[in-house]
Design a protein around this motif. Structure first.
Motif, short mmCIF file in Angstrom:
data_model
loop_
_atom_site.label_atom_id
_atom_site.label_comp_id
_atom_site.label_asym_id
_atom_site.label_seq_id
_atom_site.Cartn_x
_atom_site.Cartn_y
_atom_site.Cartn_z
N UNK A 31 17.47 -56.93 50.54
CA UNK A 31 18.05 -58.10 51.20
C UNK A 31 17.67 -58.11 52.68
N UNK A 32 17.73 -56.93 53.30
CA UNK A 32 17.39 -56.83 54.72
C UNK A 32 15.92 -57.20 54.94
N UNK A 33 15.08 -56.69 54.06
CA UNK A 33 13.64 -56.93 54.21
C UNK A 33 13.29 -58.40 54.05
N UNK A 34 14.04 -59.08 53.19
CA UNK A 34 13.70 -60.48 52.91
C UNK A 34 14.39 -61.46 53.86
N UNK A 35 15.34 -60.93 54.64
CA UNK A 35 16.17 -61.82 55.46
C UNK A 35 15.33 -62.67 56.41
N UNK A 45 12.35 -63.83 55.97
CA UNK A 45 11.27 -64.61 55.35
C UNK A 45 11.76 -65.99 54.90
N UNK A 46 10.96 -67.02 55.12
CA UNK A 46 11.33 -68.36 54.63
C UNK A 46 11.02 -68.47 53.13
N UNK A 47 11.86 -67.79 52.32
CA UNK A 47 11.53 -67.62 50.90
C UNK A 47 11.31 -68.95 50.17
N UNK A 48 12.26 -69.87 50.37
CA UNK A 48 12.17 -71.13 49.61
C UNK A 48 10.88 -71.87 49.90
N UNK A 49 10.54 -71.90 51.19
CA UNK A 49 9.29 -72.59 51.56
C UNK A 49 8.08 -71.90 50.96
N UNK A 50 8.09 -70.57 51.04
CA UNK A 50 6.94 -69.82 50.51
C UNK A 50 6.77 -70.08 49.02
N UNK A 51 7.88 -70.08 48.30
CA UNK A 51 7.81 -70.28 46.85
C UNK A 51 7.39 -71.71 46.54
N UNK A 52 8.00 -72.66 47.22
CA UNK A 52 7.69 -74.07 46.95
C UNK A 52 6.21 -74.34 47.21
N UNK A 53 5.68 -73.78 48.31
CA UNK A 53 4.28 -74.03 48.63
C UNK A 53 3.37 -73.40 47.58
N UNK A 54 3.70 -72.20 47.16
CA UNK A 54 2.82 -71.51 46.20
C UNK A 54 2.84 -72.19 44.84
N UNK A 55 4.00 -72.75 44.46
CA UNK A 55 4.13 -73.31 43.11
C UNK A 55 3.83 -74.80 43.06
N UNK A 56 3.59 -75.40 44.24
CA UNK A 56 3.52 -76.86 44.30
C UNK A 56 2.38 -77.44 43.45
N UNK A 57 1.20 -76.91 43.62
CA UNK A 57 0.06 -77.54 42.98
C UNK A 57 -0.90 -76.46 42.47
N UNK A 58 -0.46 -75.73 41.44
CA UNK A 58 -1.27 -74.58 41.02
C UNK A 58 -2.60 -75.01 40.42
N UNK A 59 -3.65 -74.22 40.70
CA UNK A 59 -4.93 -74.45 40.02
C UNK A 59 -4.75 -74.02 38.56
N UNK A 60 -5.02 -74.93 37.65
CA UNK A 60 -4.82 -74.63 36.23
C UNK A 60 -6.14 -74.74 35.49
N UNK A 61 -6.49 -73.69 34.75
CA UNK A 61 -7.72 -73.72 33.95
C UNK A 61 -7.33 -73.68 32.48
N UNK A 62 -8.11 -74.38 31.67
CA UNK A 62 -7.79 -74.43 30.25
C UNK A 62 -8.87 -73.73 29.44
N UNK A 63 -8.47 -72.91 28.51
CA UNK A 63 -9.44 -72.29 27.60
C UNK A 63 -9.20 -72.88 26.21
#
Ligand code: ATP
Ligand code: MG
Length: 396
Positions: A360-364, A366-384
């Motif tokens: 908890x201390x280590x993450x205090x 960090x802008x966690x929500x922003x980091x997650x939202x940005x990473x998950x917003x528009x993922x590169x998706x490849x189809x096999x």
């Protein structure tokens, strides 16, 4: 008529859901054989039958069917009228005469109990005729060669050997999971184990390109290519993670970083799982394998996920996992050198017992929500895709 004849096993136990499981199995088998010269999938009395056309080879069919979960075994059989003469004539015609056979037996299964001749009598009759024309020795307990005969109400099959199927439950019967796929040995095996329970896997790989080379991305792609045929295709999401890791290093002390990276991965994976309607996350962790995989650390990592985290390898030893990877065909890919993102900015000796407070201390900061939202917003998706169908030129 040549047919693919397959048996299911475990599905037979599934009570009221049986018909539903079998429908999935039949549909998956049809889709796996798409583009080949085969007829409709039929389901005579607890069996699966697919007529084979002249243009299709056993090798073609086998390369497809060996990935179909839910099949206990399969054989390349001939279908004839359910009469003693037709069965015996067919067996004598198609026996592999050219090769030396040490000993043989005939094994008859009558799924159709009204067939007028009891199985032992039919075995003796066919066995006698085979012996007459080949002079092969009969050995009922340990034969080198077996003539199999199966009788259903409207037909009879004979064949000369069964091959093991992929086992498990039909793909699609277990719900969707999101698999965290590294380039390593374990996570592809974890994926395969869940897929074998009927789950459809979508894959996510976190990479540190351009901080590190794209070797891990290439490996993830290759691994998905090996796994995709088991579920008729797959999607791989590629998430850049290096910049997030750099941000984490600013506030998080070295020994805690691997746990914090993993918690970040699970948060982002949770957001992606929400998008693709995956009910659970899957990882390749096994207790005690590396420092980040102590029970304390796994618990600290899990608490960042918003849904079930499944670890199918949790109690397995490394050599058992490696044996699975060899069988599956992922091992040679997994051992190629790469640059795993988790080695970026981490010390050689990570903490083995991350406490809730320390995390908890280590993450205090960090802008966690922003980091997650940005990473998950528009993922590169490849189809096999699987099977890969060769399109005929226009007009043909
Ligand atoms: P593996 O052989 O699957 O890489 P491992 O024994 O090397 O496992 P870790 O590297 O600690 O163990 O990873 C544990 C689990 O975390 C992996 O099995 C995988 O599910 C997930 N994971 C690790 N790194 C990544 C990554 N870069 N992308 C996606 N998932 C990852
Ligand atoms: Mg790894």
């Amino acid at each position: 008529m040549r047919v693919l004849l397959a048996h299911y096993q475990e599905i037979a136990l599934k009570g009221q859901n049986r018909a539903w499981f079998i429908r999935h199995l039949a549909r998956n088998l049809r889709d796996a054989l798409a583009g080949l010269d085969v007829g409709e999938v039929r389901l005579p009395m607890g069996r699966v039958e697919v007529p084979l056309g002249d243009a299709v080879t056993i090798g073609d069919v086998e390369s497809r069917v060996r990935h179909v979960f839910g099949l206990a075994n399969y054989s390349f059989a001939h279908r004839v009228e359910p009469t003693v003469e037709a069965i015996t004539d067919g067996v004598l015609r198609d026996l592999p005469r050219g090769r030396a056979v040490e000993s043989f037996r005939v094994e008859v299964r009558r799924a159709h109990k009204q067939f007028p001749v009891p199985s032992p009598d039919l075995e003796r009759h066919i066995g006698g005729r085979v012996h007459d024309v080949t002079n092969w020795r009969v050995d009922l307990s340990n034969p080198a060669f077996t003539v199999w005969v199966e009788i259903v109400p409207k037909g009879a099959y004979y064949h000369f050997g069964k091959r093991p199927g992929a086992g498990g439950l039909p793909s699609g019967t277990g719900g969707r999971v999101l698999v965290l796929l590294s380039g390593g040995i374990d996570s592809p095996v974890a994926a395969w184990r869940m897929m074998r329970r009927g789950c459809h896997a979508t894959f996510v790989h976190f990479h540190a390109h351009p901080f590190l080379s794209h070797a891990s991305i290439d490996k993830a792609r290759e691994l998905v290519r090996v796994l995709a045929p088991f579920q008729l295709g797959a999607h791989l999401m590629l998430i850049p993670f290096g910049e997030l890791q750099r941000q984490i290093t600013v506030t998080v002390p070295g020994p805690l970083r691997v746990v914090i990276y993993r918690r970040m991965m699970l948060r982002i994976a949770s957001a992606l799982a929400h998008k693709v309607h995956a009910r659970a996350l899957v990882t390749g962790d096994a207790v005690g394998q590396v420092a980040s995989q102590t029970l304390d650390n796994l618990a600290a990592i899990d608490s960042a996920a918003d849904r079930l985290v499944v670890r199918p390898l949790v109690g397995m030893a490394k050599d058992e996992i490696m044996a699975d990877a060899e069988r599956l065909g992922t091992f040679p890919i997994s051992i190629l050198p790469d640059q795993d993102c988790c080695t970026l900015f981490t010390p050689r000796h990570p903490l083995t017992r991350a406490s809730v407070e320390a995390v908890a201390r280590a993450e205090a900061g960090l802008p966690l929500d922003e980091m997650v939202a940005a990473a998950a917003a528009d993922p590169a998706i490849e189809r096999v895709d699987w099977p890969v169908l060769v399109k005929s030129p226009a007009g043909l």
